[in-house]
Design a protein around this motif. Structure first.
Motif, PDB file in Angstrom:
ATOM      1  N   TYR A  46       0.802  -1.222   0.000  1.00 30.37           N
ATOM      2  CA  TYR A  46       0.000   0.000   0.000  1.00 30.37           C
ATOM      3  C   TYR A  46       0.836   1.275   0.000  1.00 30.37           C
ATOM      4  O   TYR A  46       0.379   2.321  -0.451  1.00 30.37           O
ATOM      5  CB  TYR A  46      -0.930   0.028   1.219  1.00 30.37           C
ATOM      6  CG  TYR A  46      -1.937  -1.084   1.205  1.00 30.37           C
ATOM      7  CD1 TYR A  46      -3.131  -0.961   0.501  1.00 30.37           C
ATOM      8  CD2 TYR A  46      -1.705  -2.273   1.890  1.00 30.37           C
ATOM      9  CE1 TYR A  46      -4.065  -1.976   0.476  1.00 30.37           C
ATOM     10  CE2 TYR A  46      -2.623  -3.299   1.874  1.00 30.37           C
ATOM     11  CZ  TYR A  46      -3.800  -3.147   1.167  1.00 30.37           C
ATOM     12  OH  TYR A  46      -4.714  -4.164   1.143  1.00 30.37           O
ATOM     13  N   VAL A  47       2.044   1.180   0.554  1.00 28.09           N
ATOM     14  CA  VAL A  47       2.939   2.333   0.602  1.00 28.09           C
ATOM     15  C   VAL A  47       4.353   1.887   0.261  1.00 28.09           C
ATOM     16  O   VAL A  47       4.674   0.692   0.327  1.00 28.09           O
ATOM     17  CB  VAL A  47       2.947   3.033   1.995  1.00 28.09           C
ATOM     18  CG1 VAL A  47       1.567   3.545   2.363  1.00 28.09           C
ATOM     19  CG2 VAL A  47       3.501   2.133   3.074  1.00 28.09           C
ATOM     20  N   VAL A  48       5.180   2.843  -0.114  1.00 31.15           N
ATOM     21  CA  VAL A  48       6.610   2.605  -0.337  1.00 31.15           C
ATOM     22  C   VAL A  48       7.380   3.712   0.364  1.00 31.15           C
ATOM     23  O   VAL A  48       6.843   4.796   0.619  1.00 31.15           O
ATOM     24  CB  VAL A  48       6.992   2.581  -1.839  1.00 31.15           C
ATOM     25  CG1 VAL A  48       6.375   1.395  -2.550  1.00 31.15           C
ATOM     26  CG2 VAL A  48       6.599   3.883  -2.517  1.00 31.15           C
ATOM     27  N   ARG A  49       8.624   3.412   0.636  1.00 31.30           N
ATOM     28  CA  ARG A  49       9.543   4.438   1.137  1.00 31.30           C
ATOM     29  C   ARG A  49      10.405   4.862  -0.045  1.00 31.30           C
ATOM     30  O   ARG A  49      10.951   4.018  -0.752  1.00 31.30           O
ATOM     31  CB  ARG A  49      10.408   3.869   2.257  1.00 31.30           C
ATOM     32  CG  ARG A  49       9.658   3.659   3.561  1.00 31.30           C
ATOM     33  CD  ARG A  49      10.614   3.038   4.589  1.00 31.30           C
ATOM     34  NE  ARG A  49      10.057   2.975   5.918  1.00 31.30           N
ATOM     35  CZ  ARG A  49       9.520   1.891   6.466  1.00 31.30           C
ATOM     36  NH1 ARG A  49       9.445   0.765   5.774  1.00 31.30           N
ATOM     37  NH2 ARG A  49       9.067   1.917   7.697  1.00 31.30           N
ATOM     38  N   VAL A  50      10.492   6.159  -0.254  1.00 28.98           N
ATOM     39  CA  VAL A  50      11.272   6.700  -1.366  1.00 28.98           C
ATOM     40  C   VAL A  50      12.268   7.719  -0.817  1.00 28.98           C
ATOM     41  O   VAL A  50      12.017   8.336   0.225  1.00 28.98           O
ATOM     42  CB  VAL A  50      10.356   7.359  -2.426  1.00 28.98           C
ATOM     43  CG1 VAL A  50       9.428   6.329  -3.065  1.00 28.98           C
ATOM     44  CG2 VAL A  50       9.559   8.510  -1.839  1.00 28.98           C
ATOM     45  N   PRO A  51      13.375   7.924  -1.518  1.00 31.68           N
ATOM     46  CA  PRO A  51      14.344   8.927  -1.055  1.00 31.68           C
ATOM     47  C   PRO A  51      13.732  10.322  -1.046  1.00 31.68           C
ATOM     48  O   PRO A  51      12.940  10.674  -1.925  1.00 31.68           O
ATOM     49  CB  PRO A  51      15.469   8.841  -2.082  1.00 31.68           C
ATOM     50  CG  PRO A  51      15.304   7.516  -2.740  1.00 31.68           C
ATOM     51  CD  PRO A  51      13.840   7.205  -2.698  1.00 31.68           C
ATOM     52  N   ASP A  52      14.093  11.107  -0.054  1.00 31.17           N
ATOM     53  CA  ASP A  52      13.677  12.503   0.032  1.00 31.17           C
ATOM     54  C   ASP A  52      14.601  13.313  -0.866  1.00 31.17           C
ATOM     55  O   ASP A  52      15.817  13.305  -0.681  1.00 31.17           O
ATOM     56  CB  ASP A  52      13.778  12.974   1.486  1.00 31.17           C
ATOM     57  CG  ASP A  52      13.260  14.386   1.694  1.00 31.17           C
ATOM     58  OD1 ASP A  52      13.183  15.155   0.710  1.00 31.17           O
ATOM     59  OD2 ASP A  52      12.946  14.711   2.845  1.00 31.17           O
ATOM     60  N   ARG A  53      14.046  14.011  -1.840  1.00 33.79           N
ATOM     61  CA  ARG A  53      14.856  14.808  -2.776  1.00 33.79           C
ATOM     62  C   ARG A  53      15.636  15.906  -2.066  1.00 33.79           C
ATOM     63  O   ARG A  53      16.683  16.325  -2.532  1.00 33.79           O
ATOM     64  CB  ARG A  53      13.966  15.487  -3.817  1.00 33.79           C
ATOM     65  CG  ARG A  53      13.189  14.588  -4.699  1.00 33.79           C
ATOM     66  CD  ARG A  53      12.413  15.379  -5.717  1.00 33.79           C
ATOM     67  NE  ARG A  53      11.957  16.651  -5.123  1.00 33.79           N
ATOM     68  CZ  ARG A  53      10.977  17.389  -5.598  1.00 33.79           C
ATOM     69  NH1 ARG A  53      10.355  17.007  -6.677  1.00 33.79           N
ATOM     70  NH2 ARG A  53      10.609  18.507  -5.020  1.00 33.79           N
ATOM     71  N   HIS A  54      15.098  16.383  -0.945  1.00 30.50           N
ATOM     72  CA  HIS A  54      15.714  17.503  -0.237  1.00 30.50           C
ATOM     73  C   HIS A  54      16.694  17.070   0.845  1.00 30.50           C
ATOM     74  O   HIS A  54      17.448  17.894   1.339  1.00 30.50           O
ATOM     75  CB  HIS A  54      14.627  18.389   0.384  1.00 30.50           C
ATOM     76  CG  HIS A  54      13.611  18.843  -0.609  1.00 30.50           C
ATOM     77  ND1 HIS A  54      13.904  19.742  -1.614  1.00 30.50           N
ATOM     78  CD2 HIS A  54      12.312  18.510  -0.782  1.00 30.50           C
ATOM     79  CE1 HIS A  54      12.821  19.949  -2.346  1.00 30.50           C
ATOM     80  NE2 HIS A  54      11.846  19.208  -1.869  1.00 30.50           N
ATOM     81  N   ASP A  55      16.648  15.794   1.227  1.00 28.53           N
ATOM     82  CA  ASP A  55      17.534  15.290   2.286  1.00 28.53           C
ATOM     83  C   ASP A  55      17.887  13.850   1.941  1.00 28.53           C
ATOM     84  O   ASP A  55      17.088  12.936   2.170  1.00 28.53           O
ATOM     85  CB  ASP A  55      16.829  15.376   3.646  1.00 28.53           C
ATOM     86  CG  ASP A  55      17.687  14.883   4.797  1.00 28.53           C
ATOM     87  OD1 ASP A  55      18.825  14.404   4.559  1.00 28.53           O
ATOM     88  OD2 ASP A  55      17.219  14.974   5.949  1.00 28.53           O
ATOM     89  N   GLY A  56      19.054  13.648   1.393  1.00 29.58           N
ATOM     90  CA  GLY A  56      19.481  12.334   0.938  1.00 29.58           C
ATOM     91  C   GLY A  56      19.534  11.276   2.024  1.00 29.58           C
ATOM     92  O   GLY A  56      19.536  10.087   1.742  1.00 29.58           O
ATOM     93  N   ARG A  57      19.559  11.694   3.288  1.00 32.36           N
ATOM     94  CA  ARG A  57      19.601  10.728   4.392  1.00 32.36           C
ATOM     95  C   ARG A  57      18.220  10.267   4.801  1.00 32.36           C
ATOM     96  O   ARG A  57      18.078   9.313   5.549  1.00 32.36           O
ATOM     97  CB  ARG A  57      20.279  11.367   5.617  1.00 32.36           C
ATOM     98  CG  ARG A  57      21.695  11.844   5.352  1.00 32.36           C
ATOM     99  CD  ARG A  57      22.169  12.741   6.464  1.00 32.36           C
ATOM    100  NE  ARG A  57      21.309  13.936   6.491  1.00 32.36           N
ATOM    101  CZ  ARG A  57      21.120  14.725   7.544  1.00 32.36           C
ATOM    102  NH1 ARG A  57      21.730  14.477   8.666  1.00 32.36           N
ATOM    103  NH2 ARG A  57      20.332  15.778   7.471  1.00 32.36           N
ATOM    104  N   GLY A  95      -2.438   1.455  -2.775  1.00 29.43           N
ATOM    105  CA  GLY A  95      -2.849   2.307  -1.659  1.00 29.43           C
ATOM    106  C   GLY A  95      -3.866   3.351  -2.088  1.00 29.43           C
ATOM    107  O   GLY A  95      -4.835   3.625  -1.369  1.00 29.43           O
ATOM    108  N   GLU A  96      -3.673   3.919  -3.255  1.00 26.97           N
ATOM    109  CA  GLU A  96      -4.615   4.908  -3.778  1.00 26.97           C
ATOM    110  C   GLU A  96      -5.975   4.267  -4.077  1.00 26.97           C
ATOM    111  O   GLU A  96      -7.020   4.871  -3.820  1.00 26.97           O
ATOM    112  CB  GLU A  96      -4.061   5.574  -5.043  1.00 26.97           C
ATOM    113  CG  GLU A  96      -2.910   6.519  -4.770  1.00 26.97           C
ATOM    114  CD  GLU A  96      -3.335   7.743  -3.961  1.00 26.97           C
ATOM    115  OE1 GLU A  96      -4.347   8.375  -4.314  1.00 26.97           O
ATOM    116  OE2 GLU A  96      -2.648   8.057  -2.971  1.00 26.97           O
ATOM    117  N   ARG A  97      -5.965   3.046  -4.602  1.00 32.09           N
ATOM    118  CA  ARG A  97      -7.239   2.348  -4.853  1.00 32.09           C
ATOM    119  C   ARG A  97      -7.957   2.065  -3.537  1.00 32.09           C
ATOM    120  O   ARG A  97      -9.182   2.217  -3.449  1.00 32.09           O
ATOM    121  CB  ARG A  97      -7.006   1.072  -5.644  1.00 32.09           C
ATOM    122  CG  ARG A  97      -6.618   1.326  -7.108  1.00 32.09           C
ATOM    123  CD  ARG A  97      -6.616   0.059  -7.954  1.00 32.09           C
ATOM    124  NE  ARG A  97      -5.774  -1.001  -7.439  1.00 32.09           N
ATOM    125  CZ  ARG A  97      -4.477  -1.166  -7.718  1.00 32.09           C
ATOM    126  NH1 ARG A  97      -3.867  -0.320  -8.535  1.00 32.09           N
ATOM    127  NH2 ARG A  97      -3.801  -2.179  -7.214  1.00 32.09           N
TER     128      ARG A  97
END
Length: 149
Positions: free
Chosen positions: A84-95, A105-107
């Protein structure tokens, strides 16, 4: 010991709010189960309703939901395992990682919104359109959302 000092009122608003909130949750969970999303629990609402389109950090999700970061990690892990969800890198904070809903999840969210609309329609049938509108308005005022609407 006597209850003379803690005599409850004959009626209080909690007597109405608690069963209505339970009905609300049960309607959503039942509809999700009918639609094939039976692994979603009512506690998962702490994630779904607080995720921004671009994703949201676990820390921010926990703060928005008013629960511990540890509890939020558990809920995110459960929903990630279910797809339902994923963890993705934060573009603003690489850590940092952000939690984002998947298509699944949207469905599931769409099913939830339909369940809410159906429940509100049932309540409107009982109250009538004018009283239902007044209830919505009063609840928005009590939660401070009336300015946003």
């Amino acid at each position: 010991m006597s209850r003379a000092l803690a005599t409850p009122p004959e009626w209080h608003i909690g007597r109405a709010l608690v069963p209505l909130f339970e009905e609300f949750n049960e309607a959503i969970i039942a509809e999700l189960a009918r639609a094939g999303y039976g692994d979603v629990r009512s506690s998962h609402r702490h994630i779904f309703v607080h995720i921004d389109d671009e994703g949201t950090s676990i820390t921010e999700l926990a703060a928005r939901a008013g629960i511990s970061k540890q509890a939020m990690v558990q809920f995110v892990n459960e929903l990630q395992a279910g797809g339902y969800v994923v963890r993705v890198p934060d573009r603003h904070d690489g850590r940092s990682k952000l939690v984002r809903t998947t298509n699944k999840g949207e469905r599931a969210l769409q099913v939830s919104w339909r369940a809410i609309a159906a429940l509100e329609a049932r309540w409107e049938t009982k109250l009538g359109p004018r009283r239902m509108a007044a209830l919505r308005k009063a609840l928005r005022e009590l939660t401070g959302e009336d300015a946003a609407q």
